[in-house]
Design an enzyme around this catalytic site. Structure first.
Site, PDB file in Angstrom:
ATOM      1  N   TYR A  44       0.887  -1.310   0.033  1.00  0.00           N
ATOM      2  CA  TYR A  44       0.019  -0.167  -0.085  1.00  0.00           C
ATOM      3  C   TYR A  44       1.011   1.339   0.072  1.00  0.00           C
ATOM      4  O   TYR A  44       1.765   1.317   0.857  1.00  0.00           O
ATOM      5  CB  TYR A  44      -0.987   0.096   1.130  1.00  0.00           C
ATOM      6  CG  TYR A  44      -2.290  -0.525   0.903  1.00  0.00           C
ATOM      7  CD1 TYR A  44      -2.927   0.551   0.139  1.00  0.00           C
ATOM      8  CD2 TYR A  44      -3.191  -1.200   1.393  1.00  0.00           C
ATOM      9  CE1 TYR A  44      -4.194   0.339  -0.237  1.00  0.00           C
ATOM     10  CE2 TYR A  44      -4.392  -1.479   1.362  1.00  0.00           C
ATOM     11  CZ  TYR A  44      -4.997  -0.610   0.266  1.00  0.00           C
ATOM     12  OH  TYR A  44      -6.316  -0.800   0.045  1.00  0.00           O
ATOM     13  N   ASP A 190      -6.758  13.457 -25.190  1.00  0.00           N
ATOM     14  CA  ASP A 190      -6.917  12.004 -24.836  1.00  0.00           C
ATOM     15  C   ASP A 190      -6.168  11.122 -25.787  1.00  0.00           C
ATOM     16  O   ASP A 190      -6.605  11.094 -26.690  1.00  0.00           O
ATOM     17  CB  ASP A 190      -8.345  11.540 -24.442  1.00  0.00           C
ATOM     18  CG  ASP A 190      -8.295  10.214 -23.904  1.00  0.00           C
ATOM     19  OD1 ASP A 190      -7.489   9.386 -24.069  1.00  0.00           O
ATOM     20  OD2 ASP A 190      -9.443   9.817 -23.346  1.00  0.00           O
ATOM     21  N   LYS A 219      -2.289   0.195 -24.819  1.00  0.00           N
ATOM     22  CA  LYS A 219      -2.770   0.138 -26.225  1.00  0.00           C
ATOM     23  C   LYS A 219      -1.566   0.130 -27.199  1.00  0.00           C
ATOM     24  O   LYS A 219      -0.849  -0.572 -27.126  1.00  0.00           O
ATOM     25  CB  LYS A 219      -3.763   1.230 -26.813  1.00  0.00           C
ATOM     26  CG  LYS A 219      -5.248   1.134 -25.751  1.00  0.00           C
ATOM     27  CD  LYS A 219      -6.093   2.089 -26.190  1.00  0.00           C
ATOM     28  CE  LYS A 219      -7.411   1.837 -25.325  1.00  0.00           C
ATOM     29  NZ  LYS A 219      -7.607   2.631 -24.436  1.00  0.00           N
ATOM     30  N   ARG A 225      -2.596  -2.594 -18.229  1.00  0.00           N
ATOM     31  CA  ARG A 225      -3.863  -1.598 -18.326  1.00  0.00           C
ATOM     32  C   ARG A 225      -3.710  -0.723 -16.993  1.00  0.00           C
ATOM     33  O   ARG A 225      -3.511  -1.164 -15.678  1.00  0.00           O
ATOM     34  CB  ARG A 225      -4.969  -2.680 -17.930  1.00  0.00           C
ATOM     35  CG  ARG A 225      -5.215  -3.683 -18.974  1.00  0.00           C
ATOM     36  CD  ARG A 225      -6.549  -4.490 -18.785  1.00  0.00           C
ATOM     37  NE  ARG A 225      -7.544  -3.406 -19.412  1.00  0.00           N
ATOM     38  CZ  ARG A 225      -8.005  -3.521 -20.601  1.00  0.00           C
ATOM     39  NH1 ARG A 225      -7.453  -4.569 -21.534  1.00  0.00           N
ATOM     40  NH2 ARG A 225      -8.914  -2.756 -21.209  1.00  0.00           N
TER      41      ARG A 225
HETATM   42  N1  DSN Z   1     -12.369   0.240 -24.848  1.00  0.00           N
HETATM   43  C1  DSN Z   1     -11.319   1.349 -25.262  1.00  0.00           C
HETATM   44  C2  DSN Z   1     -11.464   1.056 -26.870  1.00  0.00           C
HETATM   45  O1  DSN Z   1     -11.769  -0.104 -27.209  1.00  0.00           O
HETATM   46  O2  DSN Z   1     -11.122   1.871 -27.659  1.00  0.00           O
HETATM   47  C3  DSN Z   1     -11.540   2.773 -25.164  1.00  0.00           C
HETATM   48  O3  DSN Z   1     -11.762   3.088 -24.007  1.00  0.00           O
END
Ligand code: DSN
Length: 433
Positions: A44, A190, A219, A225
């Site tokens: 923590y 974003d 991504k 994540r």
């Molecule tokens: N769920 C994501 C996507 O697939 O683009 C965006 O948050």
């Protein structure tokens, strides 16, 4: 084997033997996965490095500082918070820091390629707690910046949040910055989908034009994540307290203890993104997407905006009078994992939209290049043709039942099974990390 380890094995097999073509997904490296699975999860660490509420945080402090320093260096920003649990909390935290409930925010509609947290009315915090003004695209799916300027000047939002989940063209960050400046609004970029492309220099950075930049880390960045909130020089010039406001909004505003294991995974992913190979990787993502888009269009499919300038594309199935659900199910049966997606001005609801979203980050991580994109395009075209006469019932209450029936029917479809076997063979040649 426990039940859960069996399920993990099954998911590993699925990921290895099918094509990951959802543009927001990727394969994290083994080192990232090890960091996320490490003992750092046992600790923590409420607070920030050097200012924690618990003892025992010497190592956690170093992990967090390393992640912050790498992000500052790679994105060229002044301040970074690496604690947001994911993209939606990160955006909520920025709003919490900079906008009071009831004040106005502005963003791109989800159905035009934006995100739920960019002010989607009624069903999200961003549209419920704030007055939300949204803009769309023209019928061809392209943003009309004059229209954005007109709406911004009329509505005068306090904050504009601009980012994309299904917009295939490069955003004009300079113009967006000028629009925000003209009305004294904060511009929040974003960059969740494109963070890796920006680091590699294959997509323009918003850092000189935005006050705040948010991003997820899993991504194109290929991390765990998680998410980050970054403050730019321009942000500090506008509001000298902006970094503190954001940090306080993350903790104690909306979150408790940071997930140190995720922070370590983010630091690991950022250190991988620093390597020269990462630039080549990101370049290849875009090359692959362009080839895939060209092949699909050349052979009759319609793409929103007429192509792509990044890692993703959206097939508009309306000219074929086909449902995204039917095509997505059939592609999955053929080993090609995509997602159904709304197209601009879709007449169908988001659960039964008229598009398919495709992306190349995952297959590029496996080492696939232009020749494989041509093969994949061929499979996609064959699958679409194979289901061209399948129609989603017009009666709303019949749709779910039909999809269930269709899924069971295609599970035994030899044509799709044969493609799935070919996909599996290709996948074998391009192992996952
Ligand atoms: N769920 C994501 C996507 O697939 O683009 C965006 O948050």
């Amino acid at each position: 084997m426990t039940q859960i380890s069996e399920l993990i094995k099954a998911e590993e097999k699925r990921q290895k033997e099918t094509l990951m073509m959802i543009p927001s997904e990727n394969y994290a490296s083994k080192a990232v996965r090890e960091a996320v699975g490490s003992v750092l999860m046992n600790k923590y660490s409420e607070g920030y490095p050097g200012k924690r509420y618990y003892q025992g945080n010497k190592v956690a402090d170093q992990v967090e500082i390393l992640a912050q320093d790498l992000a500052k260096k790679l994105f060229g920003v002044e301040h970074v918070n690496v604690q947001p649990y994911s993209g939606s909390p990160a955006n909520a935290e920025v709003f919490f820091a900079l906008v009071n409930p009831g004040e106005k925010i502005m963003g791109l509609k989800l159905s035009s390629g934006g995100h739920l947290t960019h002010g989607h009315p009624d069903i999200t915090f961003s549209g419920k707690f704030f007055k939300s003004v949204q803009f769309g695209t023209k019928d061809d799916g392209v943003i009309d910046y004059d229209e954005v300027e007109k709406i911004a000047k009329k509505e005068k939002p306090k904050l504009m949040i601009i980012g994309t989940t299904a917009y295939p063209l490069i955003l004009d960050w300079k113009r967006l910055g000028e629009i925000a400046d003209a009305i004294g609004a904060y511009l929040v970029a974003d960059i969740s989908h494109i963070a890796g492309l920006i680091i590699a220099g294959v997509y323009p950075s918003p850092v000189a034009f935005a006050h705040v930049v948010t991003t997820t880390t899993h991504k194109t960045l290929r991390g765990p994540r998680g998410a980050m909130i970054m403050v730019t020089k321009k942000g500090i010039k506008k509001d000298s307290e902006i970094s503190d406001k954001i940090d306080r909004a993350v903790f104690p505003g909306l979150q408790g203890g940071p997930h140190n294991n995720t922070t370590a995974g983010i630091a690991q992913a950022l250190s991988e993104a620093e390597e020269p190979e990462f630039k080549k990787y990101a370049e290849q993502i875009v090359k692959n997407a362009k080839v895939l888009a060209e092949e699909l269009q050349k052979r009759g499919l319609t793409l929103v905006t007429g192509g792509t300038e990044c890692h993703l594309m959206v097939i508009d199935l309306r000219p074929l009078v086909l449902s995204g659900n039917i095509v997505a199910e059939a592609l999955e049966a053929a080993g090609i994992v995509t997602n159904r997606n709304s197209v601009p001005n879709d007449f169908m609801p988001p659960f039964y939209p008229s598009g398919i979203r495709l992306g190349t980050p995952g297959v590029t991580t496996r080492g696939m290049k232009e020749p494989q994109m041509k093969i994949i395009a061929d499979w996609i075209l064959k699958v679409v043709d194979h289901v061209k006469n399948e129609k989603l019932p017009e009666e709303k209450n019949e749709r779910a039942k039909f999809i269930k029936y269709f899924r069971e029917k295609i599970a035994e479809d030899k044509f799709l099974k044969d493609i799935a076997s070919e996909v599996k063979l290709l996948c074998k040649k391009f192992p996952t990390p």
